[in-house]
Design an enzyme around this catalytic site. Structure first.
Site, short mmCIF file in Angstrom:
data_model
loop_
_atom_site.label_atom_id
_atom_site.label_comp_id
_atom_site.label_asym_id
_atom_site.label_seq_id
_atom_site.Cartn_x
_atom_site.Cartn_y
_atom_site.Cartn_z
N HIS A 16 0.79 -1.26 0.15
CA HIS A 16 0.03 -0.16 0.00
C HIS A 16 0.90 1.34 0.02
CE1 HIS A 16 -0.40 1.01 4.64
NE2 HIS A 16 0.87 0.74 4.41
N CYS A 35 5.66 6.01 4.44
CA CYS A 35 4.54 5.38 4.05
C CYS A 35 3.67 5.95 3.04
CB CYS A 35 3.24 5.22 5.21
SG CYS A 35 4.00 3.89 6.47
N HIS A 41 4.92 -0.09 -0.44
CA HIS A 41 5.91 -0.69 0.61
C HIS A 41 4.73 -1.72 1.01
CE1 HIS A 41 3.81 2.05 3.01
NE2 HIS A 41 3.82 1.18 4.11
N HIS A 43 3.28 -4.94 4.04
CA HIS A 43 3.02 -5.20 5.34
C HIS A 43 2.57 -6.84 5.28
CE1 HIS A 43 3.43 -1.51 7.43
NE2 HIS A 43 2.77 -0.86 6.20
N ASP A 81 -4.79 -10.72 -0.37
CA ASP A 81 -3.28 -11.35 -0.22
C ASP A 81 -2.80 -11.09 -1.38
OD1 ASP A 81 -1.34 -12.63 1.18
OD2 ASP A 81 -1.96 -14.53 0.26
N HIS A 82 -1.35 -10.61 -1.41
CA HIS A 82 -0.47 -10.31 -2.45
C HIS A 82 -1.06 -9.46 -3.68
CE1 HIS A 82 1.48 -13.78 -0.81
NE2 HIS A 82 2.68 -13.51 -1.55
N GLU A 126 -0.99 -4.19 11.62
CA GLU A 126 -0.39 -4.00 10.42
C GLU A 126 1.07 -4.25 10.63
OE1 GLU A 126 -0.92 -0.24 7.85
OE2 GLU A 126 0.44 0.54 9.54
NI NI Z 1 2.35 0.96 5.64
#
Ligand code: NI
Length: 137
Positions: A16, A35, A41, A43, A81-82, A126
């Site tokens: 995200h 961020c 990037h 998580h 996911d992914h 997160e």
């Molecule tokens: Ni983040």
């Protein structure tokens, strides 16, 4: 009647970028720091899905956890996911994907799919140290 909370945990990995298009680039950088990096990037998210109710007299279940597991996989893991949470997910369209906004969006997806007991609380991790909780409005 005893009220019992059962919880299913699911995990998903996703990318995200925190960004508010209504703000300037400088304001976005100041607010969101790393961020806000333009190239995203990732998580390793964990979502704890808690359902509360009275155990059924016949089954002893608040909600069959294998059914909750299937629901969580279909509603949360498969779509997220992914994926890139800014670009890839219909139910996140137009949302700045902070952990707060994500937990509310997950709640709205799950609520109609919890068929016995009631959706009681979501806790979305997160990072190892940060999570957001939502219990509905
Ligand atoms: Ni983040």
């Amino acid at each position: 009647m005893p009220q019992v909370t059962v919880t299913r945990r699911v995990r998903f990995n996703a990318a995200h970028r925190l960004h508010n298009p209504d703000l300037s680039d400088a304001e976005n950088r100041q607010l969101f720091g790393l961020c806000n990096s333009p190239n995203f990037h990732g998580h390793n998210y964990e979502l704890e899905i808690a359902v509360r109710g009275t155990p059924d007299a016949r089954t002893g279940y608040v909600m069959d956890l294998s059914e909750l597991a299937r629901t969580a996989d279909a509603v949360i893991v498969e779509p997220l996911d992914h994926r890139n949470l800014n670009l890839d997910v219909d139910f996140l369209r137009g949302i700045n994907p902070t952990v707060e906004n994500l937990v509310v969006a997950c709640w709205r997806e799950l609520l109609p799919r919890v068929t016995s007991g009631r959706l009681y609380r979501l806790r979305l991790w997160e990072t190892e140290n940060n999570y957001a909780e939502y219990e509905g409005d």
